[in-house]
Design a protein around this motif. Structure first.
Motif, short mmCIF file in Angstrom:
data_model
loop_
_atom_site.label_atom_id
_atom_site.label_comp_id
_atom_site.label_asym_id
_atom_site.label_seq_id
_atom_site.Cartn_x
_atom_site.Cartn_y
_atom_site.Cartn_z
N GLU A 27 42.61 34.36 5.06
CA GLU A 27 41.67 35.42 4.70
C GLU A 27 41.41 35.40 3.21
N ALA A 28 40.24 35.87 2.83
CA ALA A 28 39.89 36.05 1.44
C ALA A 28 40.08 37.51 1.08
N VAL A 29 40.95 37.78 0.13
CA VAL A 29 41.18 39.14 -0.36
C VAL A 29 40.45 39.27 -1.68
N VAL A 30 39.45 40.15 -1.72
CA VAL A 30 38.59 40.27 -2.90
C VAL A 30 38.71 41.69 -3.46
N THR A 280 32.84 36.25 -1.01
CA THR A 280 31.62 36.55 -0.27
C THR A 280 30.38 36.25 -1.10
N SER A 281 29.24 36.52 -0.51
CA SER A 281 27.97 36.29 -1.21
C SER A 281 27.86 37.11 -2.50
N LEU A 282 28.54 38.24 -2.57
CA LEU A 282 28.50 39.04 -3.79
C LEU A 282 29.12 38.29 -4.95
N ALA A 283 30.16 37.50 -4.70
CA ALA A 283 30.78 36.70 -5.75
C ALA A 283 29.92 35.50 -6.13
N MET A 284 29.18 34.93 -5.16
CA MET A 284 28.36 33.76 -5.43
C MET A 284 27.07 34.11 -6.16
N ALA A 285 26.54 35.33 -5.91
CA ALA A 285 25.20 35.68 -6.40
C ALA A 285 25.04 35.51 -7.91
N PRO A 286 25.95 36.02 -8.74
CA PRO A 286 25.78 35.81 -10.19
C PRO A 286 25.85 34.34 -10.59
N ALA A 287 26.71 33.57 -9.92
CA ALA A 287 26.83 32.15 -10.24
C ALA A 287 25.56 31.39 -9.90
N MET A 288 24.78 31.89 -8.94
CA MET A 288 23.53 31.23 -8.58
C MET A 288 22.56 31.17 -9.76
N LEU A 289 22.72 32.06 -10.72
CA LEU A 289 21.83 32.05 -11.87
C LEU A 289 22.02 30.81 -12.73
N LEU A 290 23.19 30.17 -12.61
CA LEU A 290 23.48 28.96 -13.38
C LEU A 290 23.35 27.69 -12.55
N ASP A 300 30.07 27.40 -1.86
CA ASP A 300 30.11 27.46 -0.39
C ASP A 300 31.06 28.52 0.14
N GLY A 301 31.58 29.40 -0.73
CA GLY A 301 32.55 30.40 -0.28
C GLY A 301 32.15 31.10 1.01
N PRO A 302 30.93 31.66 1.10
CA PRO A 302 30.55 32.36 2.33
C PRO A 302 30.52 31.46 3.56
N LEU A 303 30.26 30.17 3.38
CA LEU A 303 30.23 29.25 4.52
C LEU A 303 31.62 29.04 5.11
N LEU A 304 32.65 29.33 4.33
CA LEU A 304 34.02 29.14 4.79
C LEU A 304 34.58 30.39 5.46
N ARG A 307 33.03 35.80 8.53
CA ARG A 307 31.91 36.74 8.37
C ARG A 307 31.72 37.00 6.88
N ASP A 308 30.47 37.18 6.51
CA ASP A 308 30.10 37.48 5.13
C ASP A 308 29.68 38.94 5.07
N ARG A 309 29.48 39.46 3.87
CA ARG A 309 28.95 40.81 3.76
C ARG A 309 27.46 40.81 4.03
N GLU A 310 26.93 41.97 4.41
CA GLU A 310 25.51 42.13 4.66
C GLU A 310 24.92 43.13 3.68
N PRO A 311 23.77 42.78 3.04
CA PRO A 311 23.11 41.48 3.11
C PRO A 311 23.86 40.44 2.30
N GLY A 312 23.70 39.18 2.68
CA GLY A 312 24.33 38.10 1.94
C GLY A 312 23.31 37.11 1.45
N LEU A 313 23.78 36.04 0.86
CA LEU A 313 22.90 34.96 0.46
C LEU A 313 22.34 34.26 1.70
N LEU A 314 21.17 33.70 1.57
CA LEU A 314 20.58 32.92 2.65
C LEU A 314 20.99 31.47 2.50
N PHE A 315 21.68 30.96 3.51
CA PHE A 315 22.05 29.54 3.57
C PHE A 315 21.24 28.88 4.68
#
Length: 329
Positions: A27-30, A280-290, A300-304, A307-315
């Motif tokens: 599990e991912a503990v965030v 989750t996608s919340l952690a990836m979203a800021p990194a997407m800016l770079l 790929d965190g959410p792909l692993l 379940r991801d949070r909703e709404p999440g990134l679109l893969f």
């Protein structure tokens, strides 16, 4: 009205297990940090993943965040955090929360506030966990349609593992990540196995602090610093040892520092990877800016996750889209 800080711990199951040289987890503990301001309750939020390798725990990260409640109430900015908090997961969650809040209050996208160009669709690596050569070959075959695979290695037996992955995914580009598991007496054989498999990049082959050998041996494949680099303060120590750096917001302590680190690393001639912890996608979203400023993207965190949070990134397969405003930024 003063700003209010809130901290919460959330758990997301991993699909199967995630295994690297240091162990396995299911599990991912965030930790999620939320900053709210104004009579309308405008909210910004950010997520981090505490990492034991860097001396962090869920409890220590929560304590670091809660200790900033008064500073946030008094109007501390993202730049103030660079002096108030050490680089790491806690500062990342709070920095990203303030970024999100600022974007909402100004009605401007976070990428514009950060002085970046608009994020674009990116191709992310997909991670294969450490296992036996047989299990890793099977996993590679299942993922062989993905254009970029990141292969977790673990030390003894790695030449067999990487050869097995290449058999399973003959057409995918490969990155390998040893997570500090190689040793001076095995590194050249492991490098030769990676050359034979057509690997494009090797992450952190030797332990941080024990990597001086990298400046003395031939590097037929570019070597990327991960555990050996957190923020700009660590760049000097990488001279002649590494060809690339892995920027993770949880190491750098937020997007504010990560943007400055990316600019300085590029100026010094390093290639860039934008990476992540399993979140989750919340952690990836800021990194997407770079992401579109990087040579390699590993978000790929959410792909692993199961379940991801909703709404999440679109893969779409290995394509990851920039975050929508209802997620972050």
């Amino acid at each position: 009205m003063t700003r209010r800080l809130a901290v919460a711990v959330e758990r997301f199951p991993i699909a199967g297990a995630f295994t690297i040289a240091r162990g396995s987890r299911t599990e991912a503990v965030v930790v999620v940090c939320t900053v709210t301001e104004g009579v309308d309750g405008t909210r910004g939020w950010g997520e981090c993943v505490p990492y034991a390798r860097y001396g962090e725990s869920v409890e220590s990260v929560c304590a670091l965040l809660e200790a900033q409640a008064h500073a946030i109430a008094d109007g501390a900015s993202r730049l103030d955090l660079l002096a108030l908090m050490p680089a790491g997961a806690a500062r990342n969650a709070l920095d990203c929360a303030l970024f999100d809040l600022e974007a909402k209050q100004l009605g401007r996208p976070a990428w514009e506030i950060a002085g970046l160009t608009a994020p674009q669709v990116a191709t992310t690596a997909y991670t294969l966990s450490l296992g036996t050569p047989e299990s890793m070959e099977a996993a590679a075959r299942t993922a062989s349609a993905r254009p970029l695979l990141k292969v977790k290695l673990g030390g003894e037996g790695d030449p067999e593992r990487i050869a097995a992955v290449r058999r399973g995914a003959p057409d995918s580009r490969l990155i390998v990540d040893a997570n500090e598991a190689w040793r001076p007496d095995t590194i050249e054989a492991n490098l030769a196995a990676c050359v034979a498999a057509g690997v494009g990049l090797i992450e952190q082959p030797l332990p941080a602090g024990e990597d001086a050998l990298l400046a003395e041996i031939a590097r037929p494949i570019p070597i990327c610093a991960d555990e050996s680099l957190h923020d700009r303060a660590g760049l000097d120590a990488l001279s002649r040892r590494y060809d690339a750096i892995n920027i993770k917001l949880d190491k750098a302590g937020g997007l504010t520092e990560a943007v400055m680190l990316a600019h300085e690393a590029r100026a010094r001639g390093f290639s860039l990877m934008i990476g992540c912890m399993v979140g989750t996608s919340l952690a990836m979203a800021p990194a997407m800016l770079l992401a579109h400023h990087a040579d390699y993207v590993d978000l790929d965190g959410p792909l692993l996750l199961a379940r991801d949070r909703e709404p999440g990134l679109l893969f779409e397969g290995s394509l990851v889209h920039p975050p929508a405003a209802d997620l972050w930024g």
